[in-house]
Scaffold this motif. Sequence first.
Motif, PDB file in Angstrom:
ATOM      1  N   GLN A 131     -51.303 -43.616  88.456  1.00  0.00           N
ATOM      2  CA  GLN A 131     -50.354 -44.165  89.430  1.00  0.00           C
ATOM      3  C   GLN A 131     -50.586 -45.659  89.588  1.00  0.00           C
ATOM      4  O   GLN A 131     -51.734 -46.107  89.688  1.00  0.00           O
ATOM      5  N   LEU A 132     -49.492 -46.392  89.609  1.00  0.00           N
ATOM      6  CA  LEU A 132     -49.578 -47.840  89.674  1.00  0.00           C
ATOM      7  C   LEU A 132     -48.909 -48.351  90.942  1.00  0.00           C
ATOM      8  O   LEU A 132     -48.002 -47.717  91.471  1.00  0.00           O
ATOM      9  N   GLN A 133     -49.347 -49.496  91.389  1.00  0.00           N
ATOM     10  CA  GLN A 133     -48.780 -50.105  92.578  1.00  0.00           C
ATOM     11  C   GLN A 133     -48.523 -51.569  92.307  1.00  0.00           C
ATOM     12  O   GLN A 133     -49.456 -52.322  92.003  1.00  0.00           O
ATOM     13  N   ALA A 134     -47.265 -51.967  92.422  1.00  0.00           N
ATOM     14  CA  ALA A 134     -46.901 -53.366  92.239  1.00  0.00           C
ATOM     15  C   ALA A 134     -46.970 -54.102  93.573  1.00  0.00           C
ATOM     16  O   ALA A 134     -46.646 -53.534  94.620  1.00  0.00           O
ATOM     17  N   SER A 135     -47.371 -55.355  93.513  1.00  0.00           N
ATOM     18  CA  SER A 135     -47.435 -56.176  94.711  1.00  0.00           C
ATOM     19  C   SER A 135     -47.263 -57.641  94.325  1.00  0.00           C
ATOM     20  O   SER A 135     -47.250 -57.985  93.142  1.00  0.00           O
ATOM     21  N   LEU A 146     -43.984 -67.048  91.305  1.00  0.00           N
ATOM     22  CA  LEU A 146     -44.651 -65.923  91.949  1.00  0.00           C
ATOM     23  C   LEU A 146     -45.561 -65.263  90.923  1.00  0.00           C
ATOM     24  O   LEU A 146     -45.288 -65.286  89.718  1.00  0.00           O
ATOM     25  N   ARG A 147     -46.608 -64.644  91.424  1.00  0.00           N
ATOM     26  CA  ARG A 147     -47.504 -63.862  90.573  1.00  0.00           C
ATOM     27  C   ARG A 147     -47.557 -62.433  91.092  1.00  0.00           C
ATOM     28  O   ARG A 147     -48.010 -62.187  92.208  1.00  0.00           O
ATOM     29  N   LEU A 148     -47.074 -61.540  90.273  1.00  0.00           N
ATOM     30  CA  LEU A 148     -47.083 -60.131  90.628  1.00  0.00           C
ATOM     31  C   LEU A 148     -48.336 -59.465  90.074  1.00  0.00           C
ATOM     32  O   LEU A 148     -48.849 -59.859  89.026  1.00  0.00           O
ATOM     33  N   SER A 149     -48.792 -58.445  90.780  1.00  0.00           N
ATOM     34  CA  SER A 149     -49.925 -57.657  90.326  1.00  0.00           C
ATOM     35  C   SER A 149     -49.526 -56.188  90.237  1.00  0.00           C
ATOM     36  O   SER A 149     -48.710 -55.710  91.035  1.00  0.00           O
ATOM     37  N   GLN A 182     -44.334 -47.796  94.065  1.00  0.00           N
ATOM     38  CA  GLN A 182     -43.377 -48.524  94.881  1.00  0.00           C
ATOM     39  C   GLN A 182     -43.257 -49.936  94.327  1.00  0.00           C
ATOM     40  O   GLN A 182     -44.267 -50.580  94.060  1.00  0.00           O
ATOM     41  N   GLY A 183     -42.075 -50.386  94.106  1.00  0.00           N
ATOM     42  CA  GLY A 183     -41.876 -51.709  93.556  1.00  0.00           C
ATOM     43  C   GLY A 183     -42.130 -52.800  94.580  1.00  0.00           C
ATOM     44  O   GLY A 183     -42.431 -52.544  95.748  1.00  0.00           O
ATOM     45  N   THR A 184     -41.996 -54.012  94.120  1.00  0.00           N
ATOM     46  CA  THR A 184     -42.159 -55.166  94.998  1.00  0.00           C
ATOM     47  C   THR A 184     -40.915 -56.048  94.882  1.00  0.00           C
ATOM     48  O   THR A 184     -40.453 -56.336  93.786  1.00  0.00           O
ATOM     49  N   GLN A 185     -40.390 -56.446  96.029  1.00  0.00           N
ATOM     50  CA  GLN A 185     -39.138 -57.199  96.060  1.00  0.00           C
ATOM     51  C   GLN A 185     -39.383 -58.671  95.749  1.00  0.00           C
ATOM     52  O   GLN A 185     -40.257 -59.301  96.359  1.00  0.00           O
ATOM     53  N   VAL A 186     -38.599 -59.185  94.840  1.00  0.00           N
ATOM     54  CA  VAL A 186     -38.596 -60.614  94.540  1.00  0.00           C
ATOM     55  C   VAL A 186     -37.207 -61.143  94.878  1.00  0.00           C
ATOM     56  O   VAL A 186     -36.210 -60.632  94.379  1.00  0.00           O
TER      57      VAL A 186
END
Length: 125
Positions: free
Chosen positions: A2-6, A17-20, A117-121
């Motif tokens: 399971q992965l989590q974007a932030s 921006l830098r996403l993880s 859950q994704g992360t909003q840009v």
Amino acid sequence: VQLQASGGGWVQAGGSLRLSCAASDRTFGNYDIGWFRQAPGKEREFVVGIDSSGGIIYYEEDIVEGRFTISRDNAKNTVYLQMNSLKPEDTAVYYCAAGYSLINLRRGQVLSDSWGQGTQVTVSS
């Protein structure tokens, strides 16, 4: 796995921006990882992928245009997406997912339980 974007947020056009993408599962290092995005009213699309070792990368150049850089740190179970020169059309929810190959990732064939859950840009003009 399971992965989590932030790391998403609001930025003006031209900004960065830098996403993880983080996993708590140590099997993370066994998988290729892809970044995807979904803009309002559009289908989710593949953006970039990196193989398990970090040695092979595939960018969807029509989208990236040399502005994004993907990297991974398997010791930290994390993949990063550095996004520069952002445009309003980059506005989307960004997701990461795992797959068995970059070809599979490009086709959207991912491990179904890896979507987090994704992360909003949001990029304003």
